[in-house]
Design a protein around this motif. Structure first.
Motif, PDB file in Angstrom:
ATOM      1  N   GLY A 337      -2.510 -26.815 -18.770  1.00 18.92           N
ATOM      2  CA  GLY A 337      -3.008 -28.094 -19.273  1.00 18.92           C
ATOM      3  C   GLY A 337      -2.051 -28.807 -20.196  1.00 18.92           C
ATOM      4  O   GLY A 337      -2.301 -29.926 -20.604  1.00 18.92           O
ATOM      5  N   ALA A 338      -0.937 -28.145 -20.518  1.00 12.39           N
ATOM      6  CA  ALA A 338       0.019 -28.746 -21.450  1.00 12.39           C
ATOM      7  C   ALA A 338       1.074 -29.520 -20.665  1.00 12.39           C
ATOM      8  O   ALA A 338       2.232 -29.118 -20.582  1.00 12.39           O
ATOM      9  CB  ALA A 338       0.662 -27.672 -22.310  1.00 12.39           C
ATOM     10  N   PHE A 339       0.637 -30.642 -20.057  1.00 14.29           N
ATOM     11  CA  PHE A 339       1.586 -31.432 -19.266  1.00 14.29           C
ATOM     12  C   PHE A 339       2.712 -31.957 -20.146  1.00 14.29           C
ATOM     13  O   PHE A 339       3.859 -32.036 -19.727  1.00 14.29           O
ATOM     14  CB  PHE A 339       0.863 -32.595 -18.598  1.00 14.29           C
ATOM     15  CG  PHE A 339      -0.184 -32.156 -17.626  1.00 14.29           C
ATOM     16  CD1 PHE A 339       0.172 -31.510 -16.452  1.00 14.29           C
ATOM     17  CD2 PHE A 339      -1.527 -32.362 -17.884  1.00 14.29           C
ATOM     18  CE1 PHE A 339      -0.788 -31.094 -15.551  1.00 14.29           C
ATOM     19  CE2 PHE A 339      -2.486 -31.950 -16.987  1.00 14.29           C
ATOM     20  CZ  PHE A 339      -2.123 -31.310 -15.824  1.00 14.29           C
ATOM     21  N   GLY A 340       2.368 -32.316 -21.390  1.00 11.83           N
ATOM     22  CA  GLY A 340       3.390 -32.822 -22.305  1.00 11.83           C
ATOM     23  C   GLY A 340       4.466 -31.779 -22.555  1.00 11.83           C
ATOM     24  O   GLY A 340       5.658 -32.083 -22.545  1.00 11.83           O
ATOM     25  N   ALA A 341       4.028 -30.515 -22.742  1.00 13.53           N
ATOM     26  CA  ALA A 341       5.008 -29.457 -22.972  1.00 13.53           C
ATOM     27  C   ALA A 341       5.878 -29.258 -21.745  1.00 13.53           C
ATOM     28  O   ALA A 341       7.087 -29.026 -21.850  1.00 13.53           O
ATOM     29  CB  ALA A 341       4.283 -28.158 -23.323  1.00 13.53           C
ATOM     30  N   GLY A 483      15.869 -30.594 -28.879  1.00 14.21           N
ATOM     31  CA  GLY A 483      14.524 -30.054 -29.055  1.00 14.21           C
ATOM     32  C   GLY A 483      13.817 -30.595 -30.274  1.00 14.21           C
ATOM     33  O   GLY A 483      12.602 -30.465 -30.378  1.00 14.21           O
ATOM     34  N   TRP A 484      14.576 -31.208 -31.173  1.00 19.60           N
ATOM     35  CA  TRP A 484      13.985 -31.630 -32.441  1.00 19.60           C
ATOM     36  C   TRP A 484      13.102 -32.854 -32.297  1.00 19.60           C
ATOM     37  O   TRP A 484      12.472 -33.265 -33.282  1.00 19.60           O
ATOM     38  CB  TRP A 484      15.086 -31.871 -33.472  1.00 19.60           C
ATOM     39  CG  TRP A 484      15.772 -30.576 -33.810  1.00 19.60           C
ATOM     40  CD1 TRP A 484      16.694 -29.938 -33.042  1.00 19.60           C
ATOM     41  CD2 TRP A 484      15.544 -29.748 -34.927  1.00 19.60           C
ATOM     42  NE1 TRP A 484      17.067 -28.755 -33.627  1.00 19.60           N
ATOM     43  CE2 TRP A 484      16.376 -28.618 -34.800  1.00 19.60           C
ATOM     44  CE3 TRP A 484      14.722 -29.847 -36.067  1.00 19.60           C
ATOM     45  CZ2 TRP A 484      16.401 -27.583 -35.725  1.00 19.60           C
ATOM     46  CZ3 TRP A 484      14.760 -28.821 -36.999  1.00 19.60           C
ATOM     47  CH2 TRP A 484      15.587 -27.703 -36.823  1.00 19.60           C
ATOM     48  N   ILE A 485      13.059 -33.465 -31.075  1.00 16.86           N
ATOM     49  CA  ILE A 485      12.106 -34.552 -30.871  1.00 16.86           C
ATOM     50  C   ILE A 485      10.711 -33.992 -30.667  1.00 16.86           C
ATOM     51  O   ILE A 485       9.750 -34.730 -30.608  1.00 16.86           O
ATOM     52  CB  ILE A 485      12.485 -35.426 -29.652  1.00 16.86           C
ATOM     53  CG1 ILE A 485      12.664 -34.551 -28.407  1.00 16.86           C
ATOM     54  CG2 ILE A 485      13.742 -36.206 -29.925  1.00 16.86           C
ATOM     55  CD1 ILE A 485      12.855 -35.329 -27.139  1.00 16.86           C
ATOM     56  N   LEU A 492       7.964 -31.342 -40.547  1.00 17.88           N
ATOM     57  CA  LEU A 492       8.819 -32.518 -40.698  1.00 17.88           C
ATOM     58  C   LEU A 492       8.194 -33.745 -40.026  1.00 17.88           C
ATOM     59  O   LEU A 492       7.112 -34.165 -40.382  1.00 17.88           O
ATOM     60  CB  LEU A 492      10.219 -32.228 -40.132  1.00 17.88           C
ATOM     61  CG  LEU A 492      11.009 -31.129 -40.860  1.00 17.88           C
ATOM     62  CD1 LEU A 492      12.340 -30.905 -40.191  1.00 17.88           C
ATOM     63  CD2 LEU A 492      11.181 -31.464 -42.347  1.00 17.88           C
ATOM     64  N   TRP A 493       8.906 -34.311 -38.997  1.00 20.12           N
ATOM     65  CA  TRP A 493       8.336 -35.503 -38.351  1.00 20.12           C
ATOM     66  C   TRP A 493       7.387 -35.142 -37.202  1.00 20.12           C
ATOM     67  O   TRP A 493       6.862 -36.015 -36.553  1.00 20.12           O
ATOM     68  CB  TRP A 493       9.445 -36.435 -37.850  1.00 20.12           C
ATOM     69  CG  TRP A 493      10.495 -35.703 -37.045  1.00 20.12           C
ATOM     70  CD1 TRP A 493      10.417 -35.360 -35.747  1.00 20.12           C
ATOM     71  CD2 TRP A 493      11.743 -35.229 -37.510  1.00 20.12           C
ATOM     72  NE1 TRP A 493      11.540 -34.698 -35.372  1.00 20.12           N
ATOM     73  CE2 TRP A 493      12.391 -34.607 -36.428  1.00 20.12           C
ATOM     74  CE3 TRP A 493      12.400 -35.287 -38.776  1.00 20.12           C
ATOM     75  CZ2 TRP A 493      13.649 -34.019 -36.550  1.00 20.12           C
ATOM     76  CZ3 TRP A 493      13.653 -34.704 -38.864  1.00 20.12           C
ATOM     77  CH2 TRP A 493      14.257 -34.073 -37.764  1.00 20.12           C
ATOM     78  N   GLY A 494       7.188 -33.855 -36.956  1.00 19.64           N
ATOM     79  CA  GLY A 494       6.172 -33.438 -35.987  1.00 19.64           C
ATOM     80  C   GLY A 494       6.606 -33.585 -34.538  1.00 19.64           C
ATOM     81  O   GLY A 494       7.782 -33.739 -34.225  1.00 19.64           O
ATOM     82  N   ASP A 495       5.604 -33.550 -33.682  1.00 19.49           N
ATOM     83  CA  ASP A 495       5.848 -33.515 -32.247  1.00 19.49           C
ATOM     84  C   ASP A 495       5.937 -34.936 -31.699  1.00 19.49           C
ATOM     85  O   ASP A 495       4.987 -35.476 -31.146  1.00 19.49           O
ATOM     86  CB  ASP A 495       4.704 -32.742 -31.576  1.00 19.49           C
ATOM     87  CG  ASP A 495       4.983 -32.490 -30.105  1.00 19.49           C
ATOM     88  OD1 ASP A 495       6.062 -32.893 -29.635  1.00 19.49           O
ATOM     89  OD2 ASP A 495       4.124 -31.906 -29.445  1.00 19.49           O
ATOM     90  N   ARG A 496       7.115 -35.560 -31.872  1.00 16.93           N
ATOM     91  CA  ARG A 496       7.239 -36.974 -31.507  1.00 16.93           C
ATOM     92  C   ARG A 496       7.038 -37.197 -30.020  1.00 16.93           C
ATOM     93  O   ARG A 496       6.315 -38.075 -29.594  1.00 16.93           O
ATOM     94  CB  ARG A 496       8.611 -37.521 -31.926  1.00 16.93           C
ATOM     95  CG  ARG A 496       8.835 -37.487 -33.404  1.00 16.93           C
ATOM     96  CD  ARG A 496       7.764 -38.249 -34.164  1.00 16.93           C
ATOM     97  NE  ARG A 496       7.893 -39.694 -33.981  1.00 16.93           N
ATOM     98  CZ  ARG A 496       8.598 -40.475 -34.778  1.00 16.93           C
ATOM     99  NH1 ARG A 496       9.218 -39.986 -35.818  1.00 16.93           N
ATOM    100  NH2 ARG A 496       8.661 -41.774 -34.561  1.00 16.93           N
TER     101      ARG A 496
END
Lengths: 646, 100
Positions: A337-341, A483-485, A492-496
Motif C-alpha cells: 500500500g506504500a505506493f509513495g515509497a 534520499g534526503w528528499i 528535519l524537513w520530513g518526508d517531502r
C-alpha cells in the motif's frame, strides 16, 4: 482526497516534441550531420525536456496540493459515447517520473556521447535513445490507459531495438527477440486489463479510460472485476518490470550497450510496471488479495534475484539481477500500500543503479569490453573516479544509513511490516543482507584484491574521459543526497516527496517513532553484515569463496546456473511451442490443410476450365444452335408469363 | 378473303425451314440462303399483318428489311468468297480455327 485544480499547460506538448524532433533528425540527417552535431542534438533534446519538466514542476508546486497540469495533443478515438484524447496530465506522480526519466536520461545521454564515441552507428543509437525518451514520457504523462499503452509499447520496442543494437551478433539479436516476446506476454495481460476495466465501466454507463475519471468512479467496478483487471495489469507489470515469472529477459538484455542497460534496463523502463501499479493504485486498493499477490511476488522476486546475483561472474549480469531484486522491493512496497515509497525507491534506484551501470561501463571501457569479474581486480588506483563513484552507489544500494537507498528501502520495509505480513518483511530484511553481500562482492572483485586483468590489456588501462566521468560524479552526488528528499516523517524537513505524492497515491499507516527506529536498525544491521561478509570473503580471506562454493556444492551450482529457470522455460514453453509449430502447424496443418486448400482452389479452377472450354468448338453452327435454344427459352418464358398474367 | 392466319402459318413454316437450314446444313452458301428464307418469312408476316390491321407500317418495315437484306447479301457473299480463297472450303464445320 485533497481537491486540487487542473490547469491547462501547453508546454507539456513541447516536452514530447523535443525528443520527437531528435528522433527525426538523427534518423534522417544523423549520418550526414556527423558525430558532434548528433551528440549535441540528442543531448539537447533530452535536457530540453528536463528543463521543461522543471518549469512544469515549478508551476505545479505553485498550485494547491493534488493539482495537475494538462494539455491535449489531439482528439483520438470518438466512437459513440467513448471519447479518448491523446491527453497529457502532469500531476505529482507524473512529475516525479518525468523528472527521473528526463533528468537521469540527460546524464546518460551525455555519458553515451563518450561511451559510443567509437561506434560507427552512433546516429541510429541516438535516434533509438531519443525515441525511448519520447515513449517513456508518453507512458508517464498519458492521461488515459490507451495513451499510456502506446508509450508502454514504444519503450518495449526501443528496448528490443537497443538490446539487439549490435545485431550482427546472432546471440545479441536472439536476446533482443527474447525480451520482445517475453514482454509481449505481459503486454497481452495489460491489454486484457484495459478491456476488462473499460467493459466494467461501460456496463455501468461510463465510457472512459481516463485515469482521473476512473479514479473518481472506481466504486462502479465490482471487486471480482477489480481483482481480475488488477492481476492482468500486474501480469503486464511483471513483463515490463522483470518480475517472476517473466523476469528471464532482463539478464539477457545486458548484451545491449551499457548506457542502454543504465537508462532502459535499470533506471526507467523497467520501473514502468511499478509506476503503472501506483497509477492504478485506486484499483488495487479495492482488493486486498491482489495487493497481497503484488507484495508477495515482489518480495519473492527480490529474494530470488538476490541469491542468483551472489554467484554470477559477469558484472552486468550481477547488476541485472540486482535490478530485478530492487524492483521486487518496489512491488513489495506497492503491494503493502506504500505506493509513495515505491515511487521514492524508483527515484533513488534510478540514481544509484544508473551510476552502477555507468560505472561498470566505465570499467568495461577501460578494459576493452571485458565483463567478467574474474578478469578484473585491483582497479581502484587505475580508475580513481570510477572507484569512488561506484563506492557511493554500492553503499546506496546496500542501504547504508545516510545514503539514498536507505531512506526509500526503509520506507518500503516499514510498510511491509505495518501491512502485517511479517514474512514479507523478513524476506525483505534477508534480501537487504544479500544485497550488501552481492554488491560488495562485485565492488571488491572489481576494484580490490590482486589484479587478474589480462596482461595484454594492462598498458591500455585508463580512466574514462571527462564526458563519462562527469555524469558519474553527478549521479554519485544524487545517490549520496537524493534520499534526503524523503526523510522519515518528523525528522528535519520530513518526508517531502511522500507529502508531494500523497494526494495522488494516498496515505499509508506508519509505526511509532521508536518502533520505526528499531525496524531501521534491524534492516541496516542486515545490510551491514552483508557488507562485512563480502569484505571477509573477497578481501580479507580471498580463498574462502571457493571453499564455500565447493562446500555448498549443488546449491552453488544452482545459483550460478540461475536455478535452471531458463532451461526450465526452454523445456516447458519453448520446446513444446517449437514442437507444436514444427510438427502440428508446419508439417500437418500447413502442408495438408492450408496447402491443400490453396492447391485445391487452383486445381478446381484448372479442372473446371478444362471441362468448360470445350463449349468453344469454333463451329459457328453450334453457336447458332445455342442461340436458338436461348431464343426459344425466352419465347417460352414470355408465353408462360402472358398466359399466367394475361 | 383469305384469313390472316394462313399467311402467319406459312410465314412460321418458312421461318422454321430457314432455321433448320442454318443449323443443319454445312455449306455456307446454303446457310446463307436459309437466312434469306428466314428474312422473307418475317417479311411475309409483316405484310400480312399490316394488311389485316389496315396499316402501312408493315410495308414500310419490309422495305427496310429488304434494303438491309441486300446489303447483308453483298457483305456475306464477300466474306464467303474471302473464306474460300484462304481456306479452300466453304464448309461451316471445317472453318473452325477459333476453337479451344
Amino acid at each position: 482526497m485533497v481537491n486540487g485544480v487542473v490547469v491547462e499547460f501547453p508546454a507539456l506538448k513541447l516536452m514530447l516534441l523535443l525528443p520527437a524532433l531528435g528522433v527525426v533528425f538523427n534518423l534522417f540527417l544523423g549520418r550526414r550531420a556527423g558525430r558532434a552535431i548528433v551528440n549535441v542534438v540528442s543531448v539537447a533534446a533530452v535536457v530540453g525536456a528536463f528543463l521543461l519538466a522543471l518549469w512544469a514542476l515549478g508551476e505545479l508546486l505553485a498550485l494547491p496540493a493534488g493539482s495537475a497540469l494538462k494539455a491535449t495533443l489531439w482528439s483520438w478515438i470518438y466512437v459513440g459515447p467513448l471519447q479518448i484524447d491523446l491527453g497529457l496530465r502532469f500531476d505529482a506522480l507524473a512529475a516525479v517520473m518525468t523528472l527521473v526519466v528526463s533528468g537521469v536520461g540527460s546524464i546518460i545521454h551525455l555519458y553515451s556521447c563518450g561511451y559510443m564515441g567509437e561506434d560507427p552507428d552512433y546516429a541510429r543509437f541516438f535516434a533509438y535513445m531519443n525515441l525511448f525518451t519520447l515513449s517513456m514520457l508518453v507512458l508517464v504523462l498519458g492521461n488515459n490507459l490507451l495513451f499510456m499503452f502506446i508509450g508502454w509499447e514504444g519503450v518495449g520496442l526501443c528496448s528490443y531495438l537497443l538490446i539487439a543494437f549490435w545485431y550482427d551478433n546472432a546471440q545479441f539479436a536472439y536476446n533482443g527477440r527474447k525480451a520482445f516476446v517475453v514482454n509481449r506476454i505481459g503486454d497481452a495481460g495489460f491489454l486484457l486489463g484495459i478491456f476488462a476495466l473499460a467493459a466494467a465501466f461501460a456496463s455501468r454507463g461510463l465510457w472512459t479510460l481516463d485515469f482521473a475519471a476512473m479514479r473518481e468512479h472506481i466504486s462502479l467496478v465490482s471487486s471480482a472485476v477489480a481483482t481480475m483487471a488488477g492481476l492482468l495489469f500486474f501480469l503486464g507489470a511483471t513483463g515490463k518490470s522483470a518480475q517472476i515469472p517473466l523476469y528471464v529477459w532482463l539478464p539477457d538484455a545486458m548484451v545491449g550497450p551499457t548506457p542502454v542497460s543504465a537508462l532502459i534496463h535499470a533506471a526507467t523502463m523497467v520501473t514502468a510496471g511499478v509506476y503503472m501499479v501506483a497509477r492504478l493504485g485506486f484499483l488495487y486498493q479495492l482488493t486486498p488479495a491482489t495487493m497481497e499477490v503484488v507484495a508477495a511476488v515482489g518480495a519473492i522476486t527480490a529474494f530470488f534475484a538476490a541469491t542468483v546475483a551472489l554467484a554470477q561472474s559477469d558484472i552486468k549480469r550481477v547488476l541485472a539481477y540486482s535490478t530485478i531484486s530492487q524492483i521486487g522491493y518496489m512491488f513489495l512496497g506497492a503491494g503493502a500500500g506504500a505506493f509513495g515509497a515505491a515511487i521514492f525507491h524508483i527515484v533513488t534506484h534510478a540514481f544509484f543503479k544508473a551510476l552502477l551501470f555507468l560505472g561498470a561501463g566505465s570499467v568495461m571501457h577501460a578494459l576493452g569490453g571485458e565483463q567478467d569479474m574474474s578478469r578484473m581486480g585491483g582497479l581502484r588506483r587505475k580508475l580513481p573516479v570510477t572507484h569512488a563513484t561506484m563506492l557511493v552507489a554500492t553503499l546506496a544500494i546496500t542501504a547504508v544509513p545516510g545514503f539514498s537507498g536507505f531512506f526509500s528501502k526503509d520506507e518500503i520495509l516499514e510498510a511491509a511490516y505495518v501491512s502485517g505480513h511479517y514474512w514479507l518483511w523478513g524476506l525483505g530484511v534477508i534480501t537487504a543482507g544479500l544485497t550488501g553481500l552481492y554488491m560488495f562482492r562485485l565492488f571488491f572483485l572489481t576494484f580490490y584484491g590482486r589484479s587478474r586483468v589480462e596482461a595484454a590489456r594492462l598498458p591500455r588501462l585508463h580512466e574514462s574521459p571527462a564526458v563519462m566521468t562527469i555524469p558519474l560524479v553527478i549521479l554519485a552526488l544524487l545517490s549520496l543526497g537524493g534520499g534526503w528528499i524523503g526523510l522519515p516523517a518528523g525528522m528535519l524537513w520530513g518526508d517531502r516527496i511522500g507529502e508531494f505524492l500523497r494526494p495522488v497515491v494516498g496515505q499509508v499507516k506508519s509505526v511509532p517513532g521508536l518502533e520505526a527506529l528499531a525496524l531501521s536498525a534491524v534492516a541496516s544491521a542486515a545490510a551491514l553484515s552483508g557488507l562485512v561478509l563480502a569484505f571477509v570473503f573477497y578481501v580479507a580471506a580471498p580463498g574462502l569463496p571457493e571453499r564455500a562454493a565447493a562446500w555448498s556444492g549443488a546449491l552453488y551450482r544452482a545459483l550460478r546456473e540461475k536455478y535452471y529457470v531458463d532451461e526450465l522455460y526452454d523445456f516447458l514453453v519453448t520446446r513444446p511451442l517449437f514442437f507444436l509449430s514444427d510438427v502440428a502447424f508446419d508439417r500437418v496443418i500447413d502442408s495438408y490443410a492450408i496447402e491443400g486448400l490453396v492447391d485445391g482452389a487452383a486445381a478446381a479452377a484448372r479442372g473446371g476450365a478444362a471441362a468448360i472450354r470445350r463449349v468453344e468448338t469454333g463451329n459457328v453452327q453450334h453457336y447458332a444452335l445455342t442461340y436458338l435454344c436461348g431464343a426459344l427459352a425466352v419465347l417460352a418464358y414470355c408465353l408462360y408469363y402472358s398466359m399466367r398474367h394475361g | 378473303m383469305t384469313p390472316v392466319s394462313y399467311y402467319l402459318v406459312l410465314g412460321a413454316a418458312l421461318f422454321a425451314i430457314g432455321v433448320a437450314g442454318v443449323v443443319i446444313r454445312r455449306n455456307l452458301i446454303v446457310i446463307f440462303m436459309s437466312i434469306e428464307v428466314m428474312l422473307n418469312a418475317v417479311n411475309l408476316t409483316l405484310v400480312a399483318l399490316g394488311r389485316a390491321l389496315g396499316s402501312t407500317d408493315g410495308q414500310v418495315m419490309v422495305f427496310f428489311v429488304m434494303t438491309v437484306g441486300a446489303a447483308e447479301a453483298a457483305v456475306g457473299l464477300a466474306l464467303i468468297l474471302a473464306a474460300f480463297r484462304s481456306r479452300h472450303t466453304i464448309k461451316a464445320d471445317e472453318l473452325n480455327l477459333m476453337r479451344w
